[in-house]
Design an enzyme around this catalytic site. Structure first.
Site: not given
Length: 300
Positions: A215, A263
């Site tokens: 993350r 992502h």
């Protein structure tokens, strides 16, 4: 979310899925399938009995100070997601370790330029976080010939024989010292927030390659830029960021030692999310334990 609803309807035509711009009557909602729900919304649903994350993590839920933690929540555990992550991480490791960017540049210049080939066995890869995704990456890279080490908070009995495991805070420095490439696949918790910082980078071999597919909030961006500038790190491959999309003008965009992907390391098919949600609902009705159920105290 309309595509997800169609996938659900295709697999389970007898189940009602309501999608609208507004939630409609909160008293009619008993399941929430979500990603970054607005703070307070879940707590406002009086009949809510199950929270389903559409990803492998739940940090998008934990930002809500009113999150109803007395309710069961589930995350996605998907073999296809693990395969996709292993493919991305393998690409990141191999392309950097073999110096593939120089051949791209040579091609553009019309040059036939060869370089010494470093065997995989001479390159050490560390997997920071040995959950389902991390374990699959460790197995894949080990099968390709890389020397793989892994670190986790607790011991992993199913660690592949060729992968050396390190456990807990006391063994973290020894683990970091053996990472020519470091892959972050940790869950995001209070303990791991900002873990990729100057102190951690200083314990890696000089010139190490950081790959963050965990993350964005694992990473202290200013510390990464400083480590790249000093030469402590040689390269960073980043797929997740604290702010997404990455803002225009951010220092990472034009940095010669940073590779950015938006992502996309891996994704779970919508029909898999729908199927797991149904299984979770059925298991909840029969009080059946599930590896996908979130441990609120642990944070994942």
């Amino acid at each position: 979310m309309s595509a997800m609803a169609e996938a659900w309807r295709a697999r389970h035509p007898g189940h009602d899925v309501r999608l609208a711009q507004a939630l409609g009557d909160p008293a009619e909602i008993d399941v929430a399938v979500c990603w970054f729900p607005p703070p307070g919304v879940l707590a406002s649903l009086p009949r809510l009995r199950l929270i389903q994350s559409v990803g492998a993590g739940i940090e998008h839920l934990l930002h809500d100070p009113l999150l109803p933690r007395h309710l069961p929540a589930f995350r996605i555990i998907d073999p296809q997601m693990a395969e996709g992550m292993a493919a991305y991480v393998s690409w990141a490791v191999i392309s950097a370790q073999r110096g593939m960017s120089r051949y791209t540049e040579a091609q553009r210049a019309g040059l036939w330029a060869t370089a010494e080939v470093e065997p995989p066995r001479q390159h050490r890869v560390g997997i920071l976080g040995l959950g389902a995704l991390g374990l699959n990456c460790a197995r894949t890279l080990s099968a390709l010939g890389y020397r793989v080490v892994g670190w986790s908070r607790s011991a992993k009995p199913d660690l592949p024989a060729a992968v050396e495991g390190f456990v807990g805070a006391a063994q973290l420095p020894a683990f970091l010292g053996r990472c020519d490439s470091l892959v972050c696949l940790l869950p995001l918790t209070a303990q791991t927030h900002g873990m990729l910082d100057a102190a951690l980078f200083a314990q890696l071999p000089v010139g190490a390659h950081l790959i963050n597919v965990g993350r964005g909030d694992h990473l202290v961006e200013a510390d990464l830029l400083a480590a790249l500038s000093s030469g402590q790190l040689g390269l960073a491959t980043l797929d997740t960021f604290s702010v997404e999309p990455l803002p225009a003008g951010h220092a990472f965009w034009g940095h010669p030692q940073v590779r950015i992907t938006p992502h996309v390391a891996t994704r779970t098919p919508l029909d898999v999310i729908a199927a797991q949600l149904l299984e979770n609902l059925q298991g909840l009705s029969h009080d059946t334990p599930s590896a996908r159920q979130v441990n609120w105290a642990r944070g994942y």
